[in-house]
Design an enzyme around this catalytic site. Structure first.
Site, mmCIF file in Angstrom:
data_model
loop_
_atom_site.group_PDB
_atom_site.id
_atom_site.type_symbol
_atom_site.label_atom_id
_atom_site.label_comp_id
_atom_site.label_asym_id
_atom_site.label_seq_id
_atom_site.Cartn_x
_atom_site.Cartn_y
_atom_site.Cartn_z
ATOM 1 N N HIS A 40 37.734 42.762 47.277
ATOM 2 C CA HIS A 40 38.572 43.291 48.351
ATOM 3 C C HIS A 40 37.910 43.168 49.722
ATOM 4 C CE1 HIS A 40 40.408 46.358 45.222
ATOM 5 N NE2 HIS A 40 40.741 45.104 44.960
ATOM 6 N N GLU A 91 39.475 52.719 39.064
ATOM 7 C CA GLU A 91 40.545 52.136 38.265
ATOM 8 C C GLU A 91 40.002 51.703 36.905
ATOM 9 O OE1 GLU A 91 43.275 50.689 41.968
ATOM 10 O OE2 GLU A 91 41.631 49.423 41.307
ATOM 11 N N ASN A 111 43.431 49.504 46.492
ATOM 12 C CA ASN A 111 43.515 48.043 46.528
ATOM 13 C C ASN A 111 44.352 47.630 47.746
ATOM 14 O OD1 ASN A 111 43.855 49.473 43.975
ATOM 15 N ND2 ASN A 111 43.148 47.579 43.093
HETATM 16 C C1 LIG Z 1 40.101 38.816 40.999
HETATM 17 C C2 LIG Z 1 40.792 39.587 42.072
HETATM 18 C C3 LIG Z 1 41.560 40.695 41.736
HETATM 19 C C4 LIG Z 1 42.204 41.428 42.733
HETATM 20 N N1 LIG Z 1 43.029 42.456 42.375
HETATM 21 C C5 LIG Z 1 43.746 43.097 43.329
HETATM 22 C C6 LIG Z 1 44.713 44.065 42.981
HETATM 23 O O1 LIG Z 1 44.964 44.324 41.786
HETATM 24 N N2 LIG Z 1 45.385 44.705 43.986
HETATM 25 C C7 LIG Z 1 45.146 44.430 45.317
HETATM 26 O O2 LIG Z 1 45.775 45.045 46.198
HETATM 27 N N3 LIG Z 1 44.253 43.473 45.664
HETATM 28 C C8 LIG Z 1 43.582 42.793 44.719
HETATM 29 N N4 LIG Z 1 42.730 41.784 45.069
HETATM 30 C C9 LIG Z 1 42.548 41.501 46.514
HETATM 31 C C10 LIG Z 1 43.768 40.824 47.144
HETATM 32 O O3 LIG Z 1 44.167 39.708 46.389
HETATM 33 C C11 LIG Z 1 43.419 40.427 48.587
HETATM 34 O O4 LIG Z 1 43.095 41.611 49.293
HETATM 35 C C12 LIG Z 1 44.537 39.715 49.301
HETATM 36 O O5 LIG Z 1 44.901 38.534 48.631
HETATM 37 C C13 LIG Z 1 44.139 39.371 50.729
HETATM 38 O O6 LIG Z 1 45.285 38.891 51.404
HETATM 39 P P1 LIG Z 1 45.122 38.017 52.714
HETATM 40 O O7 LIG Z 1 46.479 37.698 53.219
HETATM 41 O O8 LIG Z 1 44.175 38.692 53.644
HETATM 42 O O9 LIG Z 1 44.353 36.678 52.274
HETATM 43 P P2 LIG Z 1 44.408 35.793 50.922
HETATM 44 O O10 LIG Z 1 45.407 36.307 49.963
HETATM 45 O O11 LIG Z 1 42.996 35.664 50.470
HETATM 46 O O12 LIG Z 1 44.931 34.402 51.458
HETATM 47 C C14 LIG Z 1 44.170 33.552 52.259
HETATM 48 C C15 LIG Z 1 44.606 32.117 51.987
HETATM 49 O O13 LIG Z 1 44.067 31.276 52.999
HETATM 50 C C16 LIG Z 1 43.593 30.071 52.401
HETATM 51 N N5 LIG Z 1 42.551 29.559 53.310
HETATM 52 C C17 LIG Z 1 41.337 30.118 53.547
HETATM 53 N N6 LIG Z 1 40.679 29.397 54.483
HETATM 54 C C18 LIG Z 1 41.489 28.371 54.839
HETATM 55 C C19 LIG Z 1 41.360 27.279 55.757
HETATM 56 N N7 LIG Z 1 40.263 27.136 56.527
HETATM 57 N N8 LIG Z 1 42.383 26.392 55.832
HETATM 58 C C20 LIG Z 1 43.501 26.536 55.076
HETATM 59 N N9 LIG Z 1 43.664 27.548 54.184
HETATM 60 C C21 LIG Z 1 42.681 28.463 54.082
HETATM 61 C C22 LIG Z 1 43.103 30.514 51.033
HETATM 62 O O14 LIG Z 1 43.078 29.429 50.123
HETATM 63 C C23 LIG Z 1 44.142 31.569 50.652
HETATM 64 O O15 LIG Z 1 45.238 31.003 49.979
HETATM 65 C C24 LIG Z 1 42.059 41.050 44.103
HETATM 66 C C25 LIG Z 1 41.301 39.932 44.434
HETATM 67 C C26 LIG Z 1 40.672 39.202 43.440
HETATM 68 C C27 LIG Z 1 39.864 38.001 43.835
#
Ligand SMILES: Cc1cc2nc3c(=O)[nH]c(=O)nc-3n(C[C@H](O)[C@H](O)[C@H](O)COP(=O)(O)OP(=O)(O)OC[C@H]3O[C@@H](n4cnc5c(N)ncnc54)[C@H](O)[C@@H]3O)c2cc1C
Length: 511
Positions: free
Chosen positions: A450, A365, A488
């Site tokens: 990721h 990308e 992603n």
């Molecule tokens: C800078 C950056 C750019 C990115 N760009 C992209 C993109 O363009 N496209 C894409 O598809 N993906 C992208 N990603 C990745 C994407 O954001 C993640 O894959 C996605 O958010 C993961 O989703 P999830 O539901 O697994 O967990 P998350 O979205 O990580 O959510 C987990 C949540 O749990 C909370 N948490 C963790 N531990 C605890 C605990 N013990 N108690 C209470 N709360 C807790 C965290 O604070 C968080 O809010 C990017 C990531 C980053 C960091």
């Protein structure tokens, strides 16, 4: 309500349900349970950002970060730390409950979003549907045809995914960087594809005409976005909160989970924005949804197993982790099409596609580097098909969870990206820069955006995400997906959560 049904309600009260984490998995779960009339506690360790400041001034930009940028750090820690070898990009910031967190392991640091909305607050919004053939390769245990016909479209619709505006990509000065890289792709014989996004392209067009406050065009990415991005607080979470059934518990970290009969006791640590502990309480829930992200969920479960809190968890817990083959690399451009502009949108729009599902596959990308200077540099976030896995283990000496990902394990990703960069340089001139990454590295092998895996579907859990050996605990986040997707991940994570919630609710697992 009939006498019989009100009697049934008294005899079987609604279950107390906790959702740990409010990213993609947690938000889908909250909405689907709330729509069924079930009350849930949405426990989130970060801030409820929309409540912290008026709209438009919630987050700080990438090129002028303040205390809101980092989750309890004293300095920002950007992936590209240097330019011409000088570390002027990072800033000292006050220790505060900011929006971008870093999980540091021996040879891998993992960036993640912290707050109501999880990763949707910080990410680049790239919303890419994976190749069905590759998902079949990495997750043959699920019905992939059904996943693509039903749940991927559902996720794309509900997230508000759209193709980049062709006029912006073709004409805007803010997308010169992507046009330069695309022209160089073509000269080297590579295909350029557009990358769908959840950013509001109509809003971005108005930004470019100075008709609305600038957001994507003012480097608002990685530390939050104030206007155009459809983060989860504007989609799934907005709908979930509108039901009145969801109680958000911000700045509350779940630190322990253990059984009590057929229920589970969660230890909740409530903090203030400076990190001071305000209270530690124990609350019992009948059902628990783990949506703390690949790292958060894996760490909690590996620790619970090692300490005997959840002794029934199987040997797959903590296994098959990977960084989605993430490798960043920057090319100094030469010759025609070498100008990348002094202004750049923070939202990517295109990528180089060289993917055939083999281990030499690369989807690179074209990422912005909006520092306000002409750098003649194309940045790439290369996603690769790395065959290796990392594993989480509990370290009894430190009391922490370790991750066995090394530079050696990352090497196949670097090798695949290098083949593409060498070909681009051979066709266009230019070279791979070594003055931007930590340690003078040309290709990043030590961080990722990721994280995936650690609690894989059908292995650590059943085929709907319920943990084997801990009935009533459901995994609903990126930890379900083993190591890589080729694109992603958030569209797939959302679709997976939609799928699992659909099947779990139909099976009466929240009755
Ligand atoms: C800078 C950056 C750019 C990115 N760009 C992209 C993109 O363009 N496209 C894409 O598809 N993906 C992208 N990603 C990745 C994407 O954001 C993640 O894959 C996605 O958010 C993961 O989703 P999830 O539901 O697994 O967990 P998350 O979205 O990580 O959510 C987990 C949540 O749990 C909370 N948490 C963790 N531990 C605890 C605990 N013990 N108690 C209470 N709360 C807790 C965290 O604070 C968080 O809010 C990017 C990531 C980053 C960091």
């Amino acid at each position: 309500m009939s006498l019989a049904s009100s009697l049934a309600r008294v005899l079987s009260p609604a279950p107390r349900i906790a959702i740990i984490g409010s990213g993609y998995g947690g938000s889908v779960a909250a909405l689907r349970l709330a729509q069924k009339g079930l009350a849930v506690d949405l426990i989130e360790m970060g801030q409820d950002w929309d409540k912290t400041a008026p709209a438009g001034s919630v987050f700080s930009p990438m090129n002028n970060p303040d205390k809101r940028s980092m989750w309890f750090e004293t300095k920002t820690d950007m992936p590209y730390m240097y330019l011409s070898g000088l570390n002027w990009i990072n800033r000292t910031v006050p220790y505060y409950a900011g929006v971008l967190g870093i999980e540091r392991f021996a040879e891998m640091k993992v960036y993640h979003g912290v707050g109501l909305g999880g990763g949707s607050l910080v990410n680049g919004g790239m919303a890419v549907t994976p190749r069905q053939s590759f998902v079949q390769q990495v997750m043959p245990q699920i019905n992939v045809a059904e996943f693509f016909s039903k749940y991927i479209p559902m996720a794309n619709t509900n997230l508000g995914v759209a193709q980049p505006a062709s006029d912006m990509v073709a004409n805007s000065t803010y997308y010169l960087f992507t046009r330069a890289a695309a022209a160089q792709n073509a000269k080297a014989g590579y295909t350029t594809v557009t990358v769908p996004n959840v950013y509001d392209w109509d809003y971005m067009r108005l930004e470019s005409f100075n008709r609305v406050p600038k957001s994507a065009l003012a480097s608002e990415v990685i530390f939050g976005n104030n206007y155009g991005k459809k983060s989860l607080t504007k989609t799934y979470l907005k709908a979930a909160l509108a039901t009145g059934k969801v109680t958000v518990k911000p700045l509350t970290e779940v630190t322990r989970i253990r059984p009590s009969g057929s229920s589970y006791i969660l230890t909740l640590k409530k903090i203030d924005t400076a990190g001071a502990v305000l209270s530690t309480t124990e609350v019992t829930y009948d059902k628990v949804i783990m949506a703390a992200g690949s790292i958060g969920t894996s760490k909690m479960l590996v620790k619970a197993k090692a300490l005997g809190d959840l002794p029934g968890l199987n040997a797959s817990v903590g296994k098959k982790w990977g960084p989605n083959g993430n490798t960043m690399v920057a090319r100094k451009l030469a010759g025609a099409n070498s100008s990348t502009g002094t202004v750049q949108s923070g939202i990517p729009a295109q990528g180089l596609m060289a993917w055939d599902d083999s281990t030499s596959s690369v989807f690179a990308e074209i990422a912005p580097f909006p520092v306000g200077l002409e750098t003649n540099t194309a940045n790439y976030l290369a996603l690769t098909n790395n065959p290796n896995f990392g594993e989480f283990t509990y370290n009894a000496t430190t009391g922490k969870v370790d991750l066995s990902w090394t530079a050696a394990k990352h090497a196949p990703s670097v090798a695949a990206a290098k083949v593409v960069m060498d070909k681009l340089n051979a066709a266009n001139g230019g070279y791979v820069r070594t003055d931007m990454l930590e340690g003078g590295k040309a290709y990043s092998d030590f961080f990722c955006y990721h994280p995936l895996g650690g609690c894989v579907i059908g292995e650590a859990t059943d085929l709907n995400g319920e943990l084997k050996g801990a009935p009533g605990i459901f995994v609903m986040d990126g930890s379900l997906i083993p190591a890589k997707l080729g694109v992603n991940p958030f569209v797939t994570i959302t679709a997976m959560a939609e799928r699992n919630m659909d099947k779990l609710i139909a099976a009466g697992r929240f009755a």
